[in-house]
Each structure stands twice: as C-alpha cells, then as structure tokens.
Design a protein around this motif. Structure first.
Motif, PDB file in Angstrom:
ATOM      1  N   HIS A  91       0.818  -1.216   0.000  1.00  0.00           N
ATOM      2  CA  HIS A  91       0.000   0.000   0.000  1.00  0.00           C
ATOM      3  C   HIS A  91       0.856   1.272   0.000  1.00  0.00           C
ATOM      4  CE1 HIS A  91      -3.551  -2.519   0.774  1.00  0.00           C
ATOM      5  NE2 HIS A  91      -2.768  -3.188   1.593  1.00  0.00           N
ATOM      6  N   GLY A  92       2.068   1.155  -0.532  1.00  0.00           N
ATOM      7  CA  GLY A  92       2.953   2.311  -0.653  1.00  0.00           C
ATOM      8  C   GLY A  92       3.809   2.603   0.559  1.00  0.00           C
ATOM      9  N   LEU A  93       3.751   1.789   1.603  1.00  0.00           N
ATOM     10  CA  LEU A  93       4.527   2.041   2.817  1.00  0.00           C
ATOM     11  C   LEU A  93       6.028   1.888   2.565  1.00  0.00           C
ATOM     12  CD1 LEU A  93       2.285   0.169   5.407  1.00  0.00           C
ATOM     13  CD2 LEU A  93       2.792   2.634   5.424  1.00  0.00           C
ATOM     14  N   LYS A  94       6.809   2.842   3.069  1.00  0.00           N
ATOM     15  CA  LYS A  94       8.265   2.790   2.915  1.00  0.00           C
ATOM     16  C   LYS A  94       8.916   1.927   3.997  1.00  0.00           C
ATOM     17  CE  LYS A  94       8.535   7.332   0.717  1.00  0.00           C
ATOM     18  NZ  LYS A  94       9.070   8.723   0.829  1.00  0.00           N
ATOM     19  N   ALA A  95       8.197   1.664   5.070  1.00  0.00           N
ATOM     20  CA  ALA A  95       8.700   0.830   6.166  1.00  0.00           C
ATOM     21  C   ALA A  95       7.512   0.226   6.898  1.00  0.00           C
ATOM     22  CB  ALA A  95       9.562   1.651   7.128  1.00  0.00           C
ATOM     23  N   HIS A  96       7.776  -0.829   7.698  1.00  0.00           N
ATOM     24  CA  HIS A  96       6.717  -1.391   8.527  1.00  0.00           C
ATOM     25  C   HIS A  96       6.141  -0.311   9.447  1.00  0.00           C
ATOM     26  CE1 HIS A  96       7.882  -5.224   7.081  1.00  0.00           C
ATOM     27  NE2 HIS A  96       8.799  -5.519   7.981  1.00  0.00           N
ATOM     28  N   VAL A  97       4.845  -0.364   9.693  1.00  0.00           N
ATOM     29  CA  VAL A  97       4.258   0.448  10.766  1.00  0.00           C
ATOM     30  C   VAL A  97       4.675  -0.233  12.068  1.00  0.00           C
ATOM     31  CG1 VAL A  97       2.142   1.296  11.814  1.00  0.00           C
ATOM     32  CG2 VAL A  97       2.339   1.166   9.316  1.00  0.00           C
ATOM     33  N   PRO A  98       5.484   0.426  12.905  1.00  0.00           N
ATOM     34  CA  PRO A  98       6.148  -0.289  14.011  1.00  0.00           C
ATOM     35  C   PRO A  98       5.233  -0.777  15.130  1.00  0.00           C
ATOM     36  CG  PRO A  98       6.626   2.056  14.102  1.00  0.00           C
ATOM     37  CD  PRO A  98       5.925   1.821  12.805  1.00  0.00           C
ATOM     38  N   GLN A  99       4.283   0.047  15.571  1.00  0.00           N
ATOM     39  CA  GLN A  99       3.429  -0.371  16.691  1.00  0.00           C
ATOM     40  C   GLN A  99       2.074   0.321  16.585  1.00  0.00           C
ATOM     41  OE1 GLN A  99       5.301  -0.114  20.529  1.00  0.00           O
ATOM     42  NE2 GLN A  99       3.496  -0.866  21.617  1.00  0.00           N
ATOM     43  N   ALA A 100       1.267  -0.161  15.660  1.00  0.00           N
ATOM     44  CA  ALA A 100      -0.046   0.451  15.421  1.00  0.00           C
ATOM     45  C   ALA A 100      -0.971   0.194  16.602  1.00  0.00           C
ATOM     46  CB  ALA A 100      -0.655  -0.113  14.139  1.00  0.00           C
ATOM     47  N   GLU A 101      -1.479   1.276  17.197  1.00  0.00           N
ATOM     48  CA  GLU A 101      -2.305   1.145  18.397  1.00  0.00           C
ATOM     49  C   GLU A 101      -3.667   1.812  18.280  1.00  0.00           C
ATOM     50  OE1 GLU A 101      -1.781  -0.511  21.137  1.00  0.00           O
ATOM     51  OE2 GLU A 101       0.264  -1.188  20.781  1.00  0.00           O
ATOM     52  N   GLY A 102      -3.892   2.585  17.214  1.00  0.00           N
ATOM     53  CA  GLY A 102      -5.169   3.266  17.090  1.00  0.00           C
ATOM     54  C   GLY A 102      -5.601   3.385  15.648  1.00  0.00           C
ATOM     55  N   ILE A 103      -6.916   3.317  15.407  1.00  0.00           N
ATOM     56  CA  ILE A 103      -7.451   3.429  14.057  1.00  0.00           C
ATOM     57  C   ILE A 103      -8.754   4.221  14.090  1.00  0.00           C
ATOM     58  CG2 ILE A 103      -8.634   1.198  14.259  1.00  0.00           C
ATOM     59  CD1 ILE A 103      -8.252   0.864  11.228  1.00  0.00           C
ATOM     60  N   ALA A 104      -8.919   5.086  13.090  1.00  0.00           N
ATOM     61  CA  ALA A 104     -10.162   5.833  12.915  1.00  0.00           C
ATOM     62  C   ALA A 104     -10.441   5.936  11.428  1.00  0.00           C
ATOM     63  CB  ALA A 104     -10.056   7.222  13.541  1.00  0.00           C
ATOM     64  N   ILE A 105     -11.724   6.030  11.075  1.00  0.00           N
ATOM     65  CA  ILE A 105     -12.118   6.141   9.674  1.00  0.00           C
ATOM     66  C   ILE A 105     -12.996   7.373   9.517  1.00  0.00           C
ATOM     67  CG2 ILE A 105     -13.244   5.020   7.722  1.00  0.00           C
ATOM     68  CD1 ILE A 105     -12.720   2.347   9.034  1.00  0.00           C
ATOM     69  N   GLY A 106     -12.631   8.241   8.573  1.00  0.00           N
ATOM     70  CA  GLY A 106     -13.393   9.453   8.335  1.00  0.00           C
ATOM     71  C   GLY A 106     -14.598   9.202   7.453  1.00  0.00           C
ATOM     72  N   PRO A 107     -15.493  10.194   7.325  1.00  0.00           N
ATOM     73  CA  PRO A 107     -16.702  10.045   6.500  1.00  0.00           C
ATOM     74  C   PRO A 107     -16.395   9.730   5.048  1.00  0.00           C
ATOM     75  CG  PRO A 107     -16.853  11.990   7.905  1.00  0.00           C
ATOM     76  CD  PRO A 107     -15.454  11.498   8.010  1.00  0.00           C
ATOM     77  N   ASP A 108     -15.237  10.169   4.551  1.00  0.00           N
ATOM     78  CA  ASP A 108     -14.864   9.901   3.163  1.00  0.00           C
ATOM     79  C   ASP A 108     -14.152   8.567   2.995  1.00  0.00           C
ATOM     80  OD1 ASP A 108     -12.480  10.478   4.408  1.00  0.00           O
ATOM     81  OD2 ASP A 108     -11.743  11.839   2.841  1.00  0.00           O
ATOM     82  N   GLY A 109     -14.046   7.799   4.091  1.00  0.00           N
ATOM     83  CA  GLY A 109     -13.384   6.501   4.033  1.00  0.00           C
ATOM     84  C   GLY A 109     -11.894   6.540   4.320  1.00  0.00           C
ATOM     85  N   SER A 110     -11.328   7.733   4.527  1.00  0.00           N
ATOM     86  CA  SER A 110      -9.908   7.818   4.863  1.00  0.00           C
ATOM     87  C   SER A 110      -9.630   7.087   6.171  1.00  0.00           C
ATOM     88  CB  SER A 110      -9.475   9.280   5.000  1.00  0.00           C
ATOM     89  OG  SER A 110      -9.590   9.960   3.775  1.00  0.00           O
ATOM     90  N   ILE A 111      -8.533   6.341   6.201  1.00  0.00           N
ATOM     91  CA  ILE A 111      -8.156   5.572   7.390  1.00  0.00           C
ATOM     92  C   ILE A 111      -6.964   6.246   8.056  1.00  0.00           C
ATOM     93  CG2 ILE A 111      -7.276   3.363   8.235  1.00  0.00           C
ATOM     94  CD1 ILE A 111      -8.785   2.016   5.955  1.00  0.00           C
ATOM     95  N   TYR A 112      -7.111   6.509   9.349  1.00  0.00           N
ATOM     96  CA  TYR A 112      -6.063   7.167  10.136  1.00  0.00           C
ATOM     97  C   TYR A 112      -5.507   6.165  11.141  1.00  0.00           C
ATOM     98  CZ  TYR A 112      -8.428  11.212   8.159  1.00  0.00           C
ATOM     99  OH  TYR A 112      -8.998  12.101   7.279  1.00  0.00           O
ATOM    100  N   ILE A 113      -4.185   6.065  11.198  1.00  0.00           N
ATOM    101  CA  ILE A 113      -3.515   5.129  12.104  1.00  0.00           C
ATOM    102  C   ILE A 113      -2.564   5.891  13.005  1.00  0.00           C
ATOM    103  CG2 ILE A 113      -1.937   3.147  12.272  1.00  0.00           C
ATOM    104  CD1 ILE A 113      -4.570   2.338  11.162  1.00  0.00           C
ATOM    105  N   MET A 114      -2.584   5.583  14.303  1.00  0.00           N
ATOM    106  CA  MET A 114      -1.598   6.103  15.242  1.00  0.00           C
ATOM    107  C   MET A 114      -0.723   4.946  15.699  1.00  0.00           C
ATOM    108  SD  MET A 114      -0.170   8.567  16.796  1.00  0.00           S
ATOM    109  CE  MET A 114      -1.284   9.959  16.589  1.00  0.00           C
ATOM    110  N   SER A 115       0.587   5.121  15.558  1.00  0.00           N
ATOM    111  CA  SER A 115       1.545   4.097  15.961  1.00  0.00           C
ATOM    112  C   SER A 115       2.417   4.658  17.082  1.00  0.00           C
ATOM    113  CB  SER A 115       2.417   3.687  14.765  1.00  0.00           C
ATOM    114  OG  SER A 115       3.395   2.745  15.147  1.00  0.00           O
TER     115      SER A 115
END
Length: 300
Positions: A263-287
C-alpha cells in the motif's frame, strides 16, 4: 538413509518452518492475500475495499507526543483525538497530524483508546482498571477530571496488562464495541451504558461469532472501529501488522497490510495502536510512540 535417521531431520525442518512463520509473521501475509482475493463477489459495494488503499501520509512524526494510543474521529469538529497513556492526556489533532489541543485528564490509570459518541461526549478505555469511562470535553478545555464520571468495569485480570485495549461507538446499533487484546482475545458489545439508571442492568454480550475468525488470523487486537457507511467492523492488530474488515454477516471482506512495500509504505508500521475512519473513508492510524499515517482509497 534409514527411516529412523530421517526423523531428526524431519523434526528439525518442521521446527525451522514453524519458527520462521512465527518470527516473520508469515501467516499474517497469507491471510492478507487470502481475504483480498477470496472475498465474496458483493464486496465492492459492501465494503471499504481495503486492497485499493494507498498511504498518503507515511509515518509522520508528531513532536511532543509520547506513547500515543488509540484514535477516534469527531464528525462535528472534523478532527481526530488520541490518548497518551503515560501522561494521562487527550490530544486533538488535525486531519494532517497537527496538534491542536492537549487536555490533561485526572482520575485515570492507563488510557488505551478513545471513541467519540456524539456532541462533546467520549468514552475512553482505562486498561489498568478495565474500565470504560465517560468523558465530556467542552470546546477549548485543556483539563478534565473524570474521578466522578460514569464508569463501567468490565472485569479485571491482575496477572496481565493484556486487558481491554480498544473501543468504538456503533451508532447504527446504539452500542459500544470493546476488544480485549489477547490471552484470550475477543470482542464485546455493550448497550445501555449511557441510558442506565441506578440499579439497571446493562446488556454486555460476548460476540462469540468472531472468536474462530480471529483466533488464528490475528495475533492480537489493538483497536476496533465501526464504519457506518458500510456497516463494517474493522479490527487492527499490531502484532500481525494487519487491518481486517468484517461485513454485517461477520465475513472477512478485506485486509490492509501495514508492512513495508504494501500500500505504498516505505517501512513497517512499528506499533499500530489506534485506528479511525473518516466520513470519506480515509483511514487514520496512530503508531506508538508518535507516528501518524493516513490511507486513502484509490480507484483500481
């Protein structure tokens, strides 16, 4: 080679394969490919179509955040909220990851997730005490005391900190979805938390239909979010580096790999702990401790 002499080699090879799968998390990639290529034919119109998401903000480091955990989207303010579990703070962010506000929280032990309910009401997961806590955040507030706020204790495990890790508000079904991290991992539905009066009983239901689905395909449950637009339940696993989507019939209909090169990631997401999805379908991740990611859908 005599048959009895082959047995040690077979055992050693089998052990090596098992250790390699576990160390490199190869089963997560196997599930990723399986779900994205074996999803039912109606998936396109009934799901987020995770396989066609691409990272737009890749690991933005947010200064001043430590141990950021959990994520929620506020449709009223069009902003994101996360929690800092070591500093007992709630942080408001713009959709591009800019810090807008920090709110000191009194009366919590170990915040792990936050979900927006409506207006200025939120619920946080206090993992240390296995509690759901109602938080009312006034506009512009920089401090809040939840010592006497409405709380719900879901149980306690004094021998482990692998307790309830994520929470999400499902407005269509008027319930909260809560996930336990592991040992064992499972999903709860909680109804009546806000409406209950003294002496009333709540409806707390173990969603056992997901048990077999997540037992082998996700190593842990770090967060959960419910997407109203598709009626999808979306699970995040830090240890598997995987996001999985389930439809209204509890079928897995897609996955998004948080691995380098996917999905275009330049490196592993090291420690994903949070996820949210906006009204337009955008996915937000906090690591943890302070990395911010945004994924957006691209038409194939």
């Amino acid at each position: 080679m005599p048959k009895k002499n082959k047995l040690p080699w077979i055992f050693a090879l089998s052990t090596l394969i098992i250790v390699s799968i576990y160390y490199y998390k190869l089963e997560a990639l196997a599930w990723y490919f399986w779900h994205n290529h074996q999803a039912h034919s109606a998936q396109t119109n009934q799901s987020l179509d995770l396989k066609n998401y691409h990272v737009e903000i890749d690991g933005l480091e947010i200064p001043g955040l430590k141990n950021a955990s959990g994520f929620t989207y506020n449709t009223k303010s069009n902003t994101l909220f996360t929690v800092l579990n070591k500093e007992s703070k709630i942080v408001e962010l713009s959709l591009s990851g800019k810090v807008l506000r920090k709110i000191d929280v009194t009366g919590v032990n170990d915040m792990e997730d936050i979900t927006h309910i409506a207006d200025n009401r939120y619920v946080i997961v206090d993992e240390g005490d296995n509690r759901l806590v109602l938080v009312v955040l006034e506009d512009g507030a920089t401090a809040v005391d939840v010592t006497n706020a409405l709380k719900l204790r879901l149980g306690i495990n004094l021998t482990s900190n692998k307790n309830f890790e994520g929470v999400s508000w499902d407005s269509k079904n008027n319930r909260m979805l809560v996930v336990k991290e592991r040992d064992p991992k499972y999903i709860l539905s909680v109804k009546g938390f806000f409406e209950a009066k003294a002496g009333d009983s709540l409806e707390i239901k173990h969603l056992a239909i997901y048990d077999d689905l997540i037992r082998w395909s996700l190593r842990d449950l770090s967060a959960v979010t419910y997407h109203d637009g598709t009626d999808s339940l979306v699970l995040l696993s830090d240890e598997s580096r995987l996001i999985k989507e389930y439809d209204t019939e509890s079928r897995a209909v897609g996955a998004l790999a948080l691995w380098k090169g996917f999905h275009g990631l330049k490196a592993h997401v090291p420690q994903a702990e949070g996820i949210a999805i906006g009204p337009d379908g955008s996915i937000y991740i906090m690591s943890e401790p302070n990395l911010f990611y945004v994924f957006k859908h691209r038409k194939p």
